[in-house]
Design an enzyme around this catalytic site. Structure first.
Site, PDB file in Angstrom:
ATOM      1  N   ALA A 134      -2.352  -9.340  -8.530  1.00  0.00           N
ATOM      2  CA  ALA A 134      -3.840  -9.194  -8.187  1.00  0.00           C
ATOM      3  C   ALA A 134      -4.419  -8.453  -7.303  1.00  0.00           C
ATOM      4  O   ALA A 134      -5.367  -7.879  -7.034  1.00  0.00           O
ATOM      5  CB  ALA A 134      -4.469 -10.558  -7.824  1.00  0.00           C
ATOM      6  N   LYS A 139      -9.694  -6.469  -9.754  1.00  0.00           N
ATOM      7  CA  LYS A 139     -10.164  -7.161 -11.077  1.00  0.00           C
ATOM      8  C   LYS A 139     -10.462  -8.474 -10.720  1.00  0.00           C
ATOM      9  O   LYS A 139     -11.168  -9.279 -11.497  1.00  0.00           O
ATOM     10  CB  LYS A 139      -9.002  -7.092 -12.035  1.00  0.00           C
ATOM     11  CG  LYS A 139      -8.531  -5.378 -12.537  1.00  0.00           C
ATOM     12  CD  LYS A 139      -7.531  -5.281 -13.164  1.00  0.00           C
ATOM     13  CE  LYS A 139      -7.215  -3.792 -13.544  1.00  0.00           C
ATOM     14  NZ  LYS A 139      -6.805  -3.204 -12.503  1.00  0.00           N
ATOM     15  N   CYS A 256      -1.502   1.191 -15.554  1.00  0.00           N
ATOM     16  CA  CYS A 256      -2.339   2.572 -15.366  1.00  0.00           C
ATOM     17  C   CYS A 256      -1.470   3.424 -15.720  1.00  0.00           C
ATOM     18  O   CYS A 256      -1.203   4.476 -15.109  1.00  0.00           O
ATOM     19  CB  CYS A 256      -2.953   2.676 -14.139  1.00  0.00           C
ATOM     20  SG  CYS A 256      -1.866   2.278 -12.788  1.00  0.00           S
TER      21      CYS A 256
HETATM   22  C1  LIG Z   1      -1.257  -2.437 -10.566  1.00  0.00           C
HETATM   23  S1  LIG Z   1      -1.036  -3.230  -9.232  1.00  0.00           S
HETATM   24  C2  LIG Z   1      -2.409  -4.481  -9.257  1.00  0.00           C
HETATM   25  C3  LIG Z   1      -3.777  -3.993  -9.067  1.00  0.00           C
HETATM   26  C4  LIG Z   1      -4.825  -5.233  -9.057  1.00  0.00           C
HETATM   27  N1  LIG Z   1      -4.771  -5.946 -10.403  1.00  0.00           N
HETATM   28  C5  LIG Z   1      -6.115  -4.616  -9.055  1.00  0.00           C
HETATM   29  O1  LIG Z   1      -6.904  -4.551  -9.906  1.00  0.00           O
HETATM   30  O2  LIG Z   1      -6.800  -4.555  -7.803  1.00  0.00           O
HETATM   31  C6  LIG Z   1       0.340  -4.035  -9.325  1.00  0.00           C
HETATM   32  C7  LIG Z   1       0.535  -5.092  -8.295  1.00  0.00           C
HETATM   33  O3  LIG Z   1       1.589  -5.866  -8.787  1.00  0.00           O
HETATM   34  C8  LIG Z   1       2.444  -6.298  -7.573  1.00  0.00           C
HETATM   35  N2  LIG Z   1       3.793  -6.968  -8.138  1.00  0.00           N
HETATM   36  C9  LIG Z   1       4.746  -5.899  -8.151  1.00  0.00           C
HETATM   37  N3  LIG Z   1       5.821  -6.775  -8.290  1.00  0.00           N
HETATM   38  C10 LIG Z   1       5.250  -8.064  -8.498  1.00  0.00           C
HETATM   39  C11 LIG Z   1       5.975  -9.281  -9.062  1.00  0.00           C
HETATM   40  N4  LIG Z   1       7.194  -9.199  -9.564  1.00  0.00           N
HETATM   41  N5  LIG Z   1       5.125 -10.328  -9.223  1.00  0.00           N
HETATM   42  C12 LIG Z   1       3.963 -10.366  -8.835  1.00  0.00           C
HETATM   43  N6  LIG Z   1       3.166  -9.056  -8.358  1.00  0.00           N
HETATM   44  C13 LIG Z   1       3.939  -8.104  -8.218  1.00  0.00           C
HETATM   45  C14 LIG Z   1       2.217  -5.331  -6.633  1.00  0.00           C
HETATM   46  O4  LIG Z   1       2.251  -5.812  -5.442  1.00  0.00           O
HETATM   47  C15 LIG Z   1       0.651  -4.769  -6.984  1.00  0.00           C
HETATM   48  O5  LIG Z   1      -0.069  -5.320  -6.130  1.00  0.00           O
END
Ligand SMILES: C[S@@+](CC[C@H](N)C(=O)[O-])C[C@H]1O[C@@H](n2cnc3c(N)ncnc32)[C@H](O)[C@@H]1O
Length: 336
Positions: A134, A139, A256
């Site tokens: 998140a 989002k 993305c």
């Molecule tokens: C594309 S970003 C999310 C952006 C967010 N949904 C927004 O719209 O602001 C992906 C996120 O996944 C998190 N992430 C990476 N590996 C993860 C995992 N194994 N479990 C949960 N979150 C994870 C990262 O820290 C990052 O914040």
């Protein structure tokens, strides 16, 4: 003598290696994925998407914020397919981010393609919602806005620093219906099997959709070697998300990036392992209201570079980078 000359020539040609720059490699890969000439790929990644904002309905009546923005001199054009969303025609992100109204949470600066997942999942207040990855919360705030602060959202992330940012954003936006959790998304399915009606998996990815070639050192983070480990994580996350989903529930998978293995490949992996996972057409993207973006959208591809994906993935969409939106991928999955 003649013979010698010829063999010298051959040797020189053999030693003459063709060097490709990182930009050449990136463009030819993108051109191949998007099925366009490299010149078109160069154009696509050389455009910056328009500035778009989502007005926050949780702090005050959106009309009041719109009036204030107009008084400030902002020229706003309403986005037809999304409530409370506007193109700001005469200001860029940094102008807007420096305003007091922004710092107090009255609007969120967000790219249009990034607004698609929450708009498509469109939860209601009697549904349990999980935003699995998140942070920093663009989002999650949109989901809370759709719910008008009713119902319940769990916003999870595995990065401690980003979680702090998420908490700040939720507070600034006046979000009250969300519980923030720190932890690996991979563990949620085992812990909360069949618990959620709606799950958003906005997965960590190689981020190609964000690349702007006119920016400073635009390819510094781009490396093909990142794709494989990303795919491993994405597969585990989508497995966990599907497990945490109720029967009849909806899962949105988005990234993305434009890499087929991180997109169509991950969705195919889920479909291959779960006969009760169904891909659905995305009504919003197919709708008349969305048709002005048609030239920047392609259906998911069923083959790339010798790898075949499920024919079902033609129900997914890839948003091409353009002056309207950043590059993005989105799939809608339901649990039968
Ligand atoms: C594309 S970003 C999310 C952006 C967010 N949904 C927004 O719209 O602001 C992906 C996120 O996944 C998190 N992430 C990476 N590996 C993860 C995992 N194994 N479990 C949960 N979150 C994870 C990262 O820290 C990052 O914040």
């Amino acid at each position: 003598m003649k013979k010698n000359k010829r063999s010298n020539y051959k040797q020189v040609q053999k030693n003459k290696k063709k060097y490709y720059t990182k930009l050449d490699v990136f463009l030819s890969r993108m051109a191949s994925i998007l099925k366009v000439p490299t010149g078109v790929a160069l154009d696509m990644f050389s455009q910056r998407a328009v500035t778009t904002i989502r007005i926050n309905n949780l702090l005050q009546n959106p009309q009041h914020t719109i009036d204030q923005l107009k008084k400030m001199g902002a020229v706003l054009k309403q986005v037809e397919w999304l409530k409370d969303t506007y193109v700001v025609e005469n200001m860029d992100k940094s102008d807007l981010a420096s305003t007091v109204m922004y710092k107090e949470g009255y609007f969120y600066i967000q790219n249009l393609s990034s607004m698609l997942p929450a708009a498509i999942i469109s939860p209601t207040s009697n549904e349990k919602v999980l935003d699995m990855c998140a942070a920093p919360g663009s989002k999650t705030t949109q989901l809370a806005s759709i719910l008008n602060n009713k119902g319940s959202i769990v916003a999870n992330d595995a990065d401690k620093h980003r979680i702090e940012k998420l908490k700040d954003v939720l507070e600034m936006f006046g979000v009250k219906n969300t519980t923030v959790r720190y932890g690996a998304g991979e563990a949620i399915g085992g812990r909360e099997e069949g618990h959620y009606d709606k799950i958003l998996l906005d997965a960590p990815c190689s981020g190609e959709g964000l690349i702007y070639l006119k920016g400073e050192k635009p390819l510094r983070f781009w490396n093909i070697k990142k794709v494989k480990p990303m795919v491993n994580t994405q597969r585990k996350l989508i497995e966990s998300a599907f497990k945490a989903l109720k029967k009849g529930g909806t899962l949105i998978y988005s990234t993305c990036t434009l890499e087929p293995d991180e997109n169509e490949g991950v969705v195919t992996y889920l479909l291959d392992n779960h006969s009760n996972a169904d891909l659905e057409e995305i009504e919003l993207i197919n709708s008349e209201k969305f048709s002005s973006h048609k030239k920047h959208i392609k259906r998911g591809i069923i083959e790339w570079n010798g790898t075949l994906y499920s024919p079902e993935v033609s129900k997914t969409y890839r948003i091409l980078p353009s002056g309207e939106m950043m590059g993005f991928f989105i799939a809608k999955i339901v649990k039968k």
